[in-house]
Write a protein that holds these residues in place. Structure first.
Motif, short mmCIF file in Angstrom:
data_model
loop_
_atom_site.label_atom_id
_atom_site.label_comp_id
_atom_site.label_asym_id
_atom_site.label_seq_id
_atom_site.Cartn_x
_atom_site.Cartn_y
_atom_site.Cartn_z
N GLN A 10 -1.30 -49.23 -29.49
CA GLN A 10 0.09 -48.76 -29.48
C GLN A 10 0.22 -47.46 -30.27
OE1 GLN A 10 2.86 -51.68 -30.93
NE2 GLN A 10 2.10 -53.26 -29.57
N VAL A 11 -0.50 -47.37 -31.37
CA VAL A 11 -0.44 -46.18 -32.22
C VAL A 11 -1.32 -45.07 -31.66
CG1 VAL A 11 -1.00 -45.28 -34.52
CG2 VAL A 11 0.16 -47.48 -34.30
N ILE A 28 5.31 -41.09 -34.49
CA ILE A 28 4.70 -42.37 -34.12
C ILE A 28 5.51 -43.52 -34.70
CG2 ILE A 28 2.63 -43.81 -34.32
CD1 ILE A 28 1.00 -41.16 -34.38
N THR A 32 7.24 -46.52 -32.51
CA THR A 32 6.68 -47.87 -32.62
C THR A 32 7.52 -48.80 -33.49
OG1 THR A 32 5.33 -47.26 -34.53
CG2 THR A 32 4.31 -47.03 -32.33
N VAL A 39 1.35 -46.89 -39.91
CA VAL A 39 0.74 -45.97 -38.94
C VAL A 39 -0.54 -45.37 -39.52
CG1 VAL A 39 1.03 -43.75 -37.76
CG2 VAL A 39 2.89 -45.42 -37.75
#
Length: 108
Positions: A10-11, A28, A32, A39
């Motif tokens: 996802q990151v 980010i 998210t 992160v």
């Protein structure tokens, strides 16, 4: 890198390809919902544990993470990280050599 857990994907999946497309931690985080600390930890784990080729840049206006696309970017990232690590070690040594806190006064 195929072993990269979904949460890391996802990151890392939001990180731009090449230094010119560096992606900031705040961007980010916004996408998210993860904190900046999370992160940074995910990116570090992606690189160290899973071999993700994520570079870092802290140049004004170009800072952030990017997927390393060539040897120059790889070299830039290594140089950047080593320089930052050295500065952190120097700061740690300076703090370590301070006199005991009860003997020291510091005024701003």
């Amino acid at each position: 890198m195929n072993d990269l857990p979904e949460i890391h994907k996802q990151v890392v999946g939001l990180i731009g390809y090449g230094k010119g497309r560096a992606t900031t931690v705040s961007y980010i985080s916004k996408l998210t919902g993860f904190s900046g600390v999370t992160v940074r930890r995910m990116v570090s784990e992606a690189v160290v544990k899973y071999g993700a080729p994520v570079g870092t840049c802290n140049e004004i206006g170009r800072g952030g993470y990017y997927i390393i696309s060539n040897e120059d970017e790889k070299s830039d990232t290594v140089r950047n990280l080593r320089s930052r690590a050295l500065k952190i070690l120097m700061r740690a040594e300076a703090i370590n050599s301070l006199p005991p806190q009860e003997q020291q006064e510091f005024y701003l």
